[in-house]
Design a protein around this motif. Structure first.
Motif, PDB file in Angstrom:
ATOM      1  N   HIS A  58       0.826  -1.202   0.000  1.00  0.00           N
ATOM      2  CA  HIS A  58       0.000   0.000   0.000  1.00  0.00           C
ATOM      3  C   HIS A  58       0.862   1.253   0.000  1.00  0.00           C
ATOM      4  O   HIS A  58       2.072   1.191   0.240  1.00  0.00           O
TER       5      HIS A  58
ATOM      6  N   GLN B 241      -2.181   5.230   3.505  1.00  0.00           N
ATOM      7  CA  GLN B 241      -3.406   4.738   2.874  1.00  0.00           C
ATOM      8  C   GLN B 241      -4.270   3.986   3.883  1.00  0.00           C
ATOM      9  O   GLN B 241      -3.779   3.187   4.674  1.00  0.00           O
ATOM     10  N   LYS B 242      -5.563   4.252   3.871  1.00  0.00           N
ATOM     11  CA  LYS B 242      -6.528   3.534   4.703  1.00  0.00           C
ATOM     12  C   LYS B 242      -7.251   2.507   3.833  1.00  0.00           C
ATOM     13  O   LYS B 242      -7.867   2.868   2.824  1.00  0.00           O
TER      14      LYS B 242
ATOM     15  N   PRO C 161      -9.761  -1.133   3.191  1.00  0.00           N
ATOM     16  CA  PRO C 161     -10.834  -1.960   3.754  1.00  0.00           C
ATOM     17  C   PRO C 161     -10.230  -3.177   4.445  1.00  0.00           C
ATOM     18  O   PRO C 161      -9.079  -3.545   4.184  1.00  0.00           O
TER      19      PRO C 161
ATOM     20  N   GLU D 171      -3.685   1.099   9.437  1.00  0.00           N
ATOM     21  CA  GLU D 171      -3.842   0.978   7.983  1.00  0.00           C
ATOM     22  C   GLU D 171      -5.297   0.747   7.559  1.00  0.00           C
ATOM     23  O   GLU D 171      -5.593   0.669   6.361  1.00  0.00           O
TER      24      GLU D 171
ATOM     25  N   ASN E  87      -9.451   1.380   7.261  1.00  0.00           N
ATOM     26  CA  ASN E  87     -10.576   2.309   7.208  1.00  0.00           C
ATOM     27  C   ASN E  87     -11.665   1.774   8.125  1.00  0.00           C
ATOM     28  O   ASN E  87     -12.293   0.754   7.827  1.00  0.00           O
ATOM     29  N   ARG E  88     -11.910   2.417   9.240  1.00  0.00           N
ATOM     30  CA  ARG E  88     -12.857   1.930  10.249  1.00  0.00           C
ATOM     31  C   ARG E  88     -14.270   1.765   9.694  1.00  0.00           C
ATOM     32  O   ARG E  88     -15.062   0.990  10.229  1.00  0.00           O
ATOM     33  N   ARG E  89     -14.604   2.486   8.646  1.00  0.00           N
ATOM     34  CA  ARG E  89     -15.951   2.409   8.079  1.00  0.00           C
ATOM     35  C   ARG E  89     -16.065   1.301   7.032  1.00  0.00           C
ATOM     36  O   ARG E  89     -17.115   1.158   6.412  1.00  0.00           O
ATOM     37  N   ALA E  90     -15.002   0.547   6.821  1.00  0.00           N
ATOM     38  CA  ALA E  90     -15.004  -0.463   5.764  1.00  0.00           C
ATOM     39  C   ALA E  90     -14.482  -1.807   6.286  1.00  0.00           C
ATOM     40  O   ALA E  90     -13.699  -2.483   5.631  1.00  0.00           O
TER      41      ALA E  90
ATOM     42  N   THR F 294     -19.691  -0.306  -1.308  1.00  0.00           N
ATOM     43  CA  THR F 294     -18.525   0.577  -1.273  1.00  0.00           C
ATOM     44  C   THR F 294     -18.874   1.913  -1.901  1.00  0.00           C
ATOM     45  O   THR F 294     -19.737   2.009  -2.777  1.00  0.00           O
TER      46      THR F 294
END
Length: 362
Positions: free
Chosen positions: A69, A73-74, A76, A160, A162-165, A361
């Motif tokens: 990555h 970068q965040k 999923p 690393e 994404n808390r929403r994914a 997404t």
């Protein structure tokens, strides 16, 4: 004594899977999901990170896989949950059974830039029984749910990720655990994947597997119709005994089946009773509305035939989940592979996984 040909080996295999209390790292280079978009050349290489967390006084050990990555970068992420019995973080029951199911799933997800966490649940790998080592009879199914919930929160907090994914994917019995965690997950789960799931109550599934094996033995000329009826009634009575908290009557069973039901009524009894009390369809009704959901079944899966998943699939619809829903995987076995090429996940499995990961997404 009744002889049932191939049944003893089957019963012993089932016993190893379900007797959790006392009968209680593969390669990531499996197939990968097709890339969803071209990305800039990553500066940080892919890596496996050994990770630990403590819940209920037990240190749990796992593998966090970080794909290549860009710095900052965040990405999923997915928590991978294994099937029944002594199945470890890679989806294996070494040394006899090593399909690497979860390791292959991690590799496939990594190919599409998805972080994954898989861990050794109670009774497996480096985790072992932990705080339950001296009292295995007290280990119940809710302990496994708490362990998975702690893993989910840990994954969501990785720098690393994404808390929403963050999604949950469970294989076989792990699918029920994925459902239970998804109902109350914080942060809210971005999706829940149920791969060849435990779709009915635990003892109902076990009884159906045994009845199917008896029918196969009759078809093969290894068992008479009368023997099938006698043993089948004994299986049903033993299930009723377990649910009534009575010692199961095993007098009409061949030795291997008698051993299985004695194990279920032994130190594993609390686990069996607490997981059998749960109807997966009832849990599905509690999912947050519009959460993406995937349910797969393989046409050659003898452990979870597609017809056994109908009630759970309907429950997902009634809960107003989104996503691909139930997908039938042609010529795919319980370990998510095509037997003609068992070293990699079947292309149908990868396609279903890709559809699920794209759903919802933004």
């Amino acid at each position: 004594m009744i002889s049932i040909g191939g049944m003893p080996r089957t019963a012993r295999r089932i016993a190893r899977r379900v007797a959790v209390g006392t009968v209680m790292v593969g390669s990531i280079a499996a197939g990968s999901l097709p890339a969803t978009a071209a990305q800039a050349r990553p500066a940080t290489p892919a890596a496996d990170r050994e990770i630990t967390f403590t819940v209920d006084g037990t240190i749990t050990y796992g593998t966090l896989h970080i794909p290549a990555h860009r710095p900052g970068q965040k990405m999923p992420a997915v928590l991978l949950l294994p099937g029944s019995g002594p199945t470890d973080r890679n989806g294996d029951q070494p040394p006899a059974l090593t399909p690497h199911t979860l390791a292959k799933l991690a590799g496939a997800l990594a190919g599409d830039g998805v972080v994954s966490l898989r861990f050794d649940k109670y009774g497996t790998g480096r985790t072992g029984l932990g705080a339950y080592a001296g009292r295995p009879e007290t280990l119940d199914y809710p302990a496994f749910v708490r362990q998975a919930d702690a893993a989910y929160r840990l994954l969501a907090g990785q720098p690393e990720v994404n808390r929403r994914a963050v999604r949950l994917i469970g294989h076989s019995e792990g699918a029920l655990t994925a459902l239970r965690v998804a109902v109350t997950a914080a942060p809210r789960a971005a999706g829940v994947g149920l791969l060849q799931p435990l779709a009915r109550r635990f003892l109902d599934v076990l009884a159906q597997q045994l009845h199917d094996q008896l029918a196969a033995a009759v078809a093969a000329g290894q068992l008479s119709r009368q023997e099938q009826l006698t043993i089948g009634r004994a299986v049903d009575q033993a299930v009723a005994d377990l649910r009534a908290h009575r010692p199961p009557d095993t007098s009409a069973m061949p030795p291997a089946l008698a051993e299985l039901f004695r194990a279920l009524a032994g130190p594993s009894r609390r686990y069996v009773e607490t997981i059998d009390a749960i109807n997966p369809a009832s849990v599905a009704h509690q999912l947050p509305p519009r959460i993406p959901a995937l349910l797969t079944c393989g046409t050659i899966d003898q452990q979870v035939p597609c017809h056994t998943t109908t009630e759970l699939a309907a429950a997902l619809e009634r809960a107003h989940t989104s996503g691909p829903g139930r997908i039938v995987l042609p010529d795919v076995a319980h370990d998510l592979t095509d037997p003609a090429n068992p070293d990699v996940l079947a292309s149908a499995t990868l396609d279903a996984l890709r559809r699920f990961m794209r759903c919802g997404t933004r």
